[in-house]
Design an enzyme around this catalytic site. Sequence first.
Site: not given
Ligand code: NAP
Length: 505
Positions: A202, A238, A240, A294, A333, A362, A386, A389, A423, A468
């Site tokens: 509500s 989340s 969590s 973070k 992490d 990265a 990129t 980066r 994903m 993961g």
């Molecule tokens: P982030 O900081 O946003 O980094 C994403 C990375 O992926 C960047 O290097 C980005 O490249 C690249 N990317 C994004 N979209 C893309 C695309 N379409 N094609 C090619 N490269 C691409 O994210 P993050 O926190 O590192 O997380 C990344 C992944 O890690 C998440 O999607 C998640 O699945 C996984 N993760 C898992 C856990 C776990 O506990 N299992 C924890 C954290 C993260 P650019 O630099 O070019 O933008």
Amino acid sequence: MDHAPTRLICPLTATSLEAMRAEMDAAAKLGADMVECRLDHLVEPPSAGQIEVLLASPALPVIATCRPTRQGGLYRCDESSRLAILQCAAASGADFIDVEDDVPDSDWPVGQIILSHHDFVGVPDDLDGIAARLERSRAVVNKVAFTAAGPEDALRALDLLRVCRKPTISLAMGECGLASRILARKFGAFGTFAALGEGAGSAPGQPTTKEMRHLYHWDRLGPATAVYGVIGCPVAHSMSPAIHNAAFEAAGLDAVYLPLRIEPGHDSFSRFMDAALARGWLGLRGLSVTIPHKENALAYVGPANCGDLAGTIGAINTVTVGADGRLRGDNTDYSAAIDALRSSMDIACADLAGRSVAVLGAGGASRAIVAALAHYGARVTIYNRTVRRGQELARDFGCKSAGLEAIGGLDAEIVINCTPLGMHPNMEASPLERIPKSVRVVFDTIYNPVRTRLLRAAEAEGCLCVSGLEMFVNQAVAQFEIWTARKAPRDLMRGVVAQRLAAGE
Ligand code: NAP
């Protein structure tokens, strides 16, 4: 003084009397303690006879409410007919009648009055004055509901519960206000509202009765309950809260874990932290931190108060609040990722020395993993879309880097995907079209789905596959152990995540 435990009040919003009566029975079955009949939601204003039928032998105690449009409700007819409906409800046995605080005292129905104040825009400037006015009235219950811009506003609602002497409902609406609804029981509120089901609330931000009972373990909450949560944006989906609340319950710990949505930016992060730490009575003991906070968490806690590698990585995902209010930061992490990898490979951390690893991406996850791999002496090449980066990350940790287009020619034993390619919901994507010959181990940090297209391809090539999911469970296990100094119920925690993923939650 009201000594009853805080009531879980289910608002009934059906548009017909028959359906509202059926909702009443459903609320009782779900474990609600009280219902609020929202008579303003009925398509036709009810007659005296219809109200009598609705309220005859109800399954639960009833609050009758007929909220006018000027106060965010749906009742459009004139004020005298509205007050007449409430008077009929009181005469038909409603236990409490909700009356808005702009109705003159002389017009109140005869009955037990809940005097309510609502603000659907923000936090009223004169919140304390409003509470004092409600306290002075002859109503038996105070109700204040306002709109939260951040979880610190939820704490303002809890402040009122601590100062009001009358039974009080005080809550912050909206996603950011959720903590005020769940912690209402810890602070002895008269009641809190929980919807019959998804989308049946509500007011904005109401959890469901099922979530209150089974996710937040409502019956276990009390004055001594320790408070934990996850800070992020978005945070609503989340996993969590499910994983940590299940772990607390299994360990018999008096603790609850909440989602805390904080808008991006260091200022928003600090505003919440300052407000929470200024209220020692809140019992805040620990926080998980996720995107995009973070780095803000590391800056707030200070690198000197953080565990090894946190400063080098430049981010923390875990904050521990000591009983004296002192903060400690950790990054679980990187250890979660490395543990997932080395336990699957059945090696020690030191055995990573000299191994060739290709890290795809990265971003934040990549940075934590690269820092740890470099720390243990692995030979890392970063491939990123990129290029600049990727180069910066490689420079920080003495690694090599290349653009994502060079990925087909990679020559490494281990591949770790830290991009979101593959994903949910884009599950047909993959960062690698084919698995190069040199590769023996593929670790995809994605956990939804558990078996990504990349892992399926790696499995077909006979590679060792690491999901993961293991990393996600590991970081939560590490947080639980840091906060409680007890061994975490790992299997149970893993089962909670796997079950939610399988159910598509
Ligand atoms: P982030 O900081 O946003 O980094 C994403 C990375 O992926 C960047 O290097 C980005 O490249 C690249 N990317 C994004 N979209 C893309 C695309 N379409 N094609 C090619 N490269 C691409 O994210 P993050 O926190 O590192 O997380 C990344 C992944 O890690 C998440 O999607 C998640 O699945 C996984 N993760 C898992 C856990 C776990 O506990 N299992 C924890 C954290 C993260 P650019 O630099 O070019 O933008």
